[in-house]
Design an enzyme around this catalytic site. Structure first.
Site, PDB file in Angstrom:
ATOM      1  N   PHE A 294      -6.115  11.549  -8.106  1.00  0.00           N
ATOM      2  CA  PHE A 294      -6.838  10.350  -7.672  1.00  0.00           C
ATOM      3  C   PHE A 294      -5.887   9.419  -6.940  1.00  0.00           C
ATOM      4  CE2 PHE A 294      -8.400   5.969  -8.494  1.00  0.00           C
ATOM      5  CZ  PHE A 294      -9.613   6.066  -7.828  1.00  0.00           C
ATOM      6  N   GLY A 295      -6.250   9.071  -5.699  1.00  0.00           N
ATOM      7  CA  GLY A 295      -5.471   8.138  -4.902  1.00  0.00           C
ATOM      8  C   GLY A 295      -6.247   6.859  -4.680  1.00  0.00           C
ATOM      9  N   TYR A 296      -5.580   5.728  -4.786  1.00  0.00           N
ATOM     10  CA  TYR A 296      -6.222   4.429  -4.618  1.00  0.00           C
ATOM     11  C   TYR A 296      -5.495   3.557  -3.600  1.00  0.00           C
ATOM     12  CZ  TYR A 296      -2.439   3.434  -7.826  1.00  0.00           C
ATOM     13  OH  TYR A 296      -1.199   3.368  -8.420  1.00  0.00           O
ATOM     14  N   GLY A 297      -4.340   4.003  -3.112  1.00  0.00           N
ATOM     15  CA  GLY A 297      -3.541   3.273  -2.128  1.00  0.00           C
ATOM     16  C   GLY A 297      -3.103   4.231  -1.041  1.00  0.00           C
ATOM     17  N   SER A 298      -1.807   4.335  -0.829  1.00  0.00           N
ATOM     18  CA  SER A 298      -1.299   5.160   0.273  1.00  0.00           C
ATOM     19  C   SER A 298      -1.614   6.648   0.094  1.00  0.00           C
ATOM     20  CB  SER A 298       0.202   4.965   0.453  1.00  0.00           C
ATOM     21  OG  SER A 298       0.917   5.372  -0.697  1.00  0.00           O
TER      22      SER A 298
ATOM     23  N   GLU B  30       6.112   8.875  -6.861  1.00  0.00           N
ATOM     24  CA  GLU B  30       5.530   7.745  -7.585  1.00  0.00           C
ATOM     25  C   GLU B  30       6.384   7.220  -8.738  1.00  0.00           C
ATOM     26  OE1 GLU B  30       2.754   6.280  -6.472  1.00  0.00           O
ATOM     27  OE2 GLU B  30       2.555   7.791  -4.901  1.00  0.00           O
TER      28      GLU B  30
END
Length: 190
Positions: free
Chosen positions: A11-15, A88
């Site tokens: 799950f990605g929420y930014g870059s 990350e």
């Protein structure tokens, strides 16, 4: 819809939404519950330094967050996790979590995500849009200017039809003060 238990999702929420950096088999808009997207992490490496930190997004507690889920080939799961940990967990401001997300087609799948550690020295907490814009305007890290990160993230959220009024306010403040002087091309993309 049945979910294959051997599937691996990120799950990605930014870059990660616009620059995942790994191969995937499927991409879907997804929602994570219990967390919200927040410009709450002081970046000491990618978008700033310890002496002049930038700000990047984190998943912080509360609400829900619309982002992007990527289904990774099972044969590449270990390589993708290694890559994401290197990317990350540079300073360990994030905690690696597997959480349920709901895909656009209604499926619920477990997805690997990175949640901000509120006890970490890099956690900035809730900032005003003015304070965030002031920090972002002058920060630069090994991945480039902090403004680039914020502008790219907002542009991709808008392409996905996701409104983030607070982040829009930060960008408007950047455009009104620093962006035209420092990054003249960025103003045209707003």
């Amino acid at each position: 819809m049945a979910v294959d238990m051997d599937e691996f999702w990120v799950f990605g929420y930014g870059s990660l939404m616009w620059n995942p950096g790994f191969r995937f088999q499927e991409k879907s808009t997804a929602r994570a519950f219990g967390y919200r997207r927040s410009l709450c992490v002081r970046s000491w490496v990618h978008r700033g330094t310890e002496q002049r930190p930038g700000l990047v997004l984190g998943l912080d507690y509360g609400g829900s967050c619309i982002g992007t889920a990527f289904r990774v080939p099972g044969s590449e799961k270990t390589d993708v996790i290694d890559y994401l940990r290197e990317r990350e967990l540079v300073t360990h401001v994030y905690r690696e979590r597997t959480m349920p997300v709901q895909l656009a087609d209604g499926r619920r799948v477990p997805a690997l995500a990175y949640v901000v550690d509120r006890g970490h020295a890099q956690y900035a907490g809730a900032l005003s849009a003015a304070d965030a814009a002031e920090t972002v305007a002058t920060a630069f890290g090994k991945s480039g200017p902090n403004t680039e990160y914020v502008l790219n993230t907002l542009a991709h959220l808008q392409e996905m039809g996701i409104r983030d009024p607070w982040l829009e306010d930060v960008v408007a403040r950047l455009a009104a003060t620093t962006v035209p002087r420092v990054f003249p091309d960025a103003q045209r993309s707003l």
